[in-house]
Design an enzyme around this catalytic site. Structure first.
Site, mmCIF file in Angstrom:
data_model
loop_
_atom_site.group_PDB
_atom_site.id
_atom_site.type_symbol
_atom_site.label_atom_id
_atom_site.label_comp_id
_atom_site.label_asym_id
_atom_site.label_seq_id
_atom_site.Cartn_x
_atom_site.Cartn_y
_atom_site.Cartn_z
ATOM 1 C CD GLU A 1 -55.468 19.744 -31.066
ATOM 2 O OE1 GLU A 1 -55.707 18.616 -30.702
ATOM 3 O OE2 GLU A 1 -54.950 20.730 -30.196
ATOM 4 C CB SER B 1 -52.694 20.574 -25.444
ATOM 5 O OG SER B 1 -53.740 20.223 -24.749
ATOM 6 C CG HIS C 1 -54.760 16.244 -28.114
ATOM 7 N ND1 HIS C 1 -55.001 17.525 -28.421
ATOM 8 C CD2 HIS C 1 -54.145 16.296 -26.647
ATOM 9 C CE1 HIS C 1 -54.927 18.164 -27.564
ATOM 10 N NE2 HIS C 1 -54.320 17.549 -26.545
#
Length: 320
Positions: free
Chosen positions: A225, A127, A287
Site C-alpha cells: 500500500e 506507514s 492510509h
C-alpha cells in the site's frame, strides 16, 4: 508450533507461526512513542484519550513531543524512547503515535539483544513504521500489528475516531477479540493462497532493499500500500522489489489503499500478474478511511471467490 486456521470458503490449513504477544486487557499500560515524524500535540492528546477510554493506562516516551526539522527529535532520543518502552516490563504495548519519515535511521541504534530479552509485546503502527515491522520480524521473530496510529486522522479527528477503524482496531488489540475478515473489491488475478502475511508500505519496502531487513516474499502473502505516489513511482518501486528478488516465491499479493496515487491498479496489475499468484486489490488497509488492522507474521488466506483476506492470531500463552 502448528495451529489450524480457517480460511475462506471453509478451508482449513495447519501452519507454523512466529511468537505472538498476548493481546491487551483493561488496565494494561501502553506507551506512545514517536520514532518518525513530529507529532501534533493536540492529536496526541486526543488519541491518548481514545486509548484511555478503552481502559488502558497511557504513558508517553520522554521525547514524544520533540521536533527537529522533519523528525520527532534526534535519532538517539527517538531510539532511546522506543527501546525504553519495549524493555519496560510494565508496558504491554508500544504504539507509534504517527508515521512520517525517520524510522530507518533508528534500526542501527537499537540494542536488539536487550529488546529480545524483554520478551514479546505488541507493536502497533503503519506507514513508515513498516521499517520496524520488518526489523521486529527479522530480529525478534514477532508478529506485529499494522494499523491506525493515535495521532492520525482515523483515531484523533475532533469528531472522534472513525467507527469502523476503531472497532476493528479494538478487536485486533484486545483479548477475546475476533476482527472481521478484511474484504477487497477487485480481483486482479483469481485464486486461493495461504501463508504468513508480510509487507506494508511500498516506499519503505523499496527503501529496505539491500539491507538486513529487506522483505522476503517466499511462501508469504505480501501486503502492499502507499499514499501520495504517482503511478510511475509505484511502477519503479514494485520493479525494484521484483529485481531485488523480494517477491520471488510469493504465495499471493493483497493491495491496500492508494490514497492520492491516481489510478495505480493498471501498473500494479501489469507488474504483479506475471508472478502467477492470486492478487486481490481494494483492501481498506494502510492510509485513508476506514483503516483496518492486520497482524503481520500471522497466517492469512486469500479466497477470491468472496474476496476476503483473513488472519489468525495466537496468544503467547498458547505457544510452546
Amino acid at each position: 508450533m502448528s495451529e489450524r486456521i480457517r480460511g475462506g470458503a471453509g478451508g482449513v490449513a495447519s501452519v507454523t507461526v512466529p511468537e505472538a504477544p498476548r493481546r491487551l486487557r483493561p488496565g494494561d499500560t501502553v506507551a506512545l512513542v514517536a520514532p518518525a515524524g513530529p507529532v501534533d500535540p493536540v492529536r496526541l492528546e486526543r488519541g491518548g484519550a481514545v486509548l484511555e477510554a478503552l481502559g488502558l493506562r497511557v504513558v508517553h516516551g520522554a521525547s514524544v513531543r520533540a521536533r527537529e526539522g522533519y523528525l520527532a527529535g534526534p535519532d538517539a532520543a527517538r531510539a532511546a524512547d522506543l527501546q525504553a518502552a519495549w524493555c519496560d516490563p510494565g508496558v504491554a504495548a508500544v504504539i507509534c503515535a504517527r508515521g512520517g519519515y525517520g524510522v530507518t535511521r533508528l534500526l542501527g541504534l537499537l540494542d536488539w539483544d536487550a529488546m529480545a530479552a524483554a520478551g514479546p509485546k505488541i507493536l502497533l503502527g503503519s506507514s513508515d513504521v513498516t521499517a520496524l515491522h520488518r526489523a521486529f520480524a527479522a530480529r525478534l521473530g514477532l508478529a506485529t500489528l499494522f494499523g491506525p496510529m493515535p495521532a492520525c486522522a482515523t483515531i484523533s479527528d475532533p469528531e472522534g475516531p472513525e467507527p469502523v477503524t476503531f472497532a476493528h482496531l479494538r478487536q485486533a488489540l484486545f483479548e477475546g477479540g475476533a476482527p472481521a475478515p478484511i474484504t477487497g473489491d477487485r480481483v486482479i488475478v483469481p485464486g486461493r493462497a495461504e501463508g504468513r502475511l508480510t509487507g506494508g508500505n511500498l516506499a519503505l519496502l523499496a527503501a529496505l532493499c539491500g539491507t538486513p531487513y529487506a522483505m522476503r516474499g517466499e511462501g508469504r502473502i505480501v501486503l502492499l500500500e502507499d499514499v501520495t505516489e504517482e503511478p510511475y513511482r509505484i511502477d519503479r518501486m514494485v520493479t525494484q522489489l521484483l529485481q531485488a528478488g523480494c517477491l520471488d516465491g510469493a504465495a499471493g499479493i493483497v493491495l491496500g489503499s492508494w490514497v492520492d496515487c491516481g489510478d495505480p491498479l493498471p501498473v500494479l496489475a501489469e507488474r504483479l500478474s506475471p508472478l502467477g499468484v492470486p492478487v486481490l486489490a481494494g483492501l481498506p488497509v494502510g492510509h485513508g478511511s476506514p483503516q483496518l488492522s492486520m497482524w503481520l507474521e500471522t497466517n492469512v488466506a486469500i479466497v477470491t471467490e468472496s474476496c476476503p483476506a483473513s488472519g489468525a492470531f495466537r496468544d503467547s500463552d498458547a505457544a510452546t
